[in-house]
Scaffold this motif. Structure first.
Motif, PDB file in Angstrom:
ATOM      1  N   PHE A 101      -7.082   4.681  -4.844  1.00 26.41           N
ATOM      2  CA  PHE A 101      -6.997   3.969  -3.578  1.00 26.41           C
ATOM      3  C   PHE A 101      -8.406   3.560  -3.164  1.00 26.41           C
ATOM      4  O   PHE A 101      -9.383   4.233  -3.497  1.00 26.41           O
ATOM      5  CB  PHE A 101      -6.419   4.856  -2.464  1.00 26.41           C
ATOM      6  CG  PHE A 101      -4.990   5.237  -2.656  1.00 26.41           C
ATOM      7  CD1 PHE A 101      -3.976   4.365  -2.313  1.00 26.41           C
ATOM      8  CD2 PHE A 101      -4.651   6.485  -3.154  1.00 26.41           C
ATOM      9  CE1 PHE A 101      -2.647   4.723  -2.473  1.00 26.41           C
ATOM     10  CE2 PHE A 101      -3.334   6.856  -3.314  1.00 26.41           C
ATOM     11  CZ  PHE A 101      -2.321   5.973  -2.975  1.00 26.41           C
TER      12      PHE A 101
ATOM     13  N   THR B  56       0.850  -1.185   0.000  1.00 30.75           N
ATOM     14  CA  THR B  56       0.000   0.000   0.000  1.00 30.75           C
ATOM     15  C   THR B  56       0.878   1.224   0.000  1.00 30.75           C
ATOM     16  O   THR B  56       1.998   1.214   0.498  1.00 30.75           O
ATOM     17  CB  THR B  56      -0.910   0.049   1.240  1.00 30.75           C
ATOM     18  OG1 THR B  56      -0.080   0.142   2.396  1.00 30.75           O
ATOM     19  CG2 THR B  56      -1.816  -1.153   1.346  1.00 30.75           C
TER      20      THR B  56
ATOM     21  N   GLN C 297     -10.519   1.939   0.434  1.00 26.44           N
ATOM     22  CA  GLN C 297     -10.551   1.442   1.805  1.00 26.44           C
ATOM     23  C   GLN C 297     -12.003   1.155   2.158  1.00 26.44           C
ATOM     24  O   GLN C 297     -12.785   2.057   2.425  1.00 26.44           O
ATOM     25  CB  GLN C 297      -9.988   2.464   2.791  1.00 26.44           C
ATOM     26  CG  GLN C 297      -9.970   1.947   4.223  1.00 26.44           C
ATOM     27  CD  GLN C 297     -10.198   3.059   5.228  1.00 26.44           C
ATOM     28  OE1 GLN C 297     -10.480   4.191   4.871  1.00 26.44           O
ATOM     29  NE2 GLN C 297     -10.107   2.719   6.489  1.00 26.44           N
TER      30      GLN C 297
ATOM     31  N   ILE D  17      -5.565   0.956   3.493  1.00 24.64           N
ATOM     32  CA  ILE D  17      -5.917   1.626   2.248  1.00 24.64           C
ATOM     33  C   ILE D  17      -5.178   0.900   1.139  1.00 24.64           C
ATOM     34  O   ILE D  17      -3.949   0.837   1.132  1.00 24.64           O
ATOM     35  CB  ILE D  17      -5.511   3.102   2.272  1.00 24.64           C
ATOM     36  CG1 ILE D  17      -6.176   3.820   3.440  1.00 24.64           C
ATOM     37  CG2 ILE D  17      -5.878   3.772   0.960  1.00 24.64           C
ATOM     38  CD1 ILE D  17      -5.730   5.237   3.601  1.00 24.64           C
TER      39      ILE D  17
END
Length: 306
Positions: free
Chosen positions: A70, A30, A72, A38
């Motif tokens: 990204f 990441t 999450q 994330i």
């Protein structure tokens, strides 16, 4: 006299509170990671090197660029370039930044995230909206403090929802845990604080109730409806009055402090203290521009378009 005038304030804290994750740490897969990682979903390029950090020192960096995405959980972040400073952990985002959790969208050109303080700083063309109730904001800068549950928008900060507008040099939202969710509890507008709301009882849809001062504090009941408003220093209010449902004039008040109390979202009582002045304009002056409060300016044409 039966006063029938409605002031509604928007819960600005819902805009940004869930959009900046807390506590990133370096991780091999990441660009930045945390308890709930994330994930770097895509980027055109990945490179390393050295760069001067926001703290002013030269650090090793890891940079991804080109169509950066990204994710999450339900959070999506897009930008042109993201740089992680490996020593300090600071993350710098640049270019066409877009953050959303499916309910709120935030856009800006530059952003920094400081994991040690859990603070995010956004700048350049900062704008946001909620998808459910179309609350929109615009400012030059914004700051999110995850530790203290606070959100600021700075420098010519303006927020709009429907026919309501709140503006000032800065707007701070204090969040609180309510029914298991973070909701806005207080909104503090500082420096040229001004609130304007279209008078919902006026059929012409051209009249606006107004409130201004150096500092304006809005208390939200259970994080939703307005409970009270306190205006300090150069406090002024202008609202349209009705008697038996018929227009009866325009009320002007000023003082060191103006406090407004609400019931079910409607203005119930006003208390003015310190160097009090007041007048009741006749109904024939309703809509006259020369009785508007100093600084009154509708800026709905500046609302960000998405």
């Amino acid at each position: 006299m039966n006063i029938r005038s409605k002031f509604l304030i928007v819960p600005l804290g819902l805009l940004l509170a869930t959009l900046v994750p807390a506590g990133p740490e370096p991780n091999h897969n990441t660009a930045c990671a945390q308890d709930k990682k994330i994930i770097l979903e895509r980027a055109d390029r990945l490179q390393g090197g050295e760069e001067r950090s926001p703290a002013g020192r030269i650090e090793q960096v890891r940079t991804v660029s080109g169509n950066v995405v990204f994710r999450q959980e339900n959070l999506l972040l897009r930008c042109d370039r993201a740089t992680e400073f490996l020593e300090s952990g600071t993350v710098k985002l640049r270019g066409d930044i877009f953050i959303t959790d499916g309910k709120i969208e935030v856009y800006c050109d530059n952003a920094l995230y400081f994991p040690d303080r859990k603070i995010a700083e956004l700048e350049k063309n900062v704008r946001s909206r909620t998808l459910e109730d179309d609350l929109r904001t615009k400012s030059k800068r914004a700051k999110i403090d995850n530790v203290n549950d606070r959100v600021w928008i700075f420098d010519d900060a303006v927020a709009w929802q429907d026919d309501r507008q709140l503006s000032g040099d800065s707007i701070m939202v204090q969040l609180a845990e309510i029914d298991g969710k973070k909701k806005a509890k207080h909104i503090v507008t500082s420096g040229k604080a001004f609130f304007a709301a279209r008078d919902t009882a006026d059929t012409s849809k051209e009249l606006y109730n107004q409130l201004s001062g150096r500092k304006m504090t809005i208390d939200l009941k259970d994080g939703s409806g307005v409970e009270g408003i306190r205006v300090e220093s150069q406090a002024r209010s202008l609202y349209h009055t009705y008697d038996g449902g018929e227009p009866s004039g325009v009320n002007y008040s000023s003082g060191n402090v103006i406090e407004m109390f609400f019931r079910e979202g409607k203005l119930h009582r006003i208390l003015v203290s310190g160097n009090v002045e007041g007048k009741q304009y006749p109904d024939r002056l309703r809509g006259a521009s020369d009785i508007n409060l100093p600084g009154f300016r509708l800026r709905f044409d500046e609302r960000p378009q998405f």
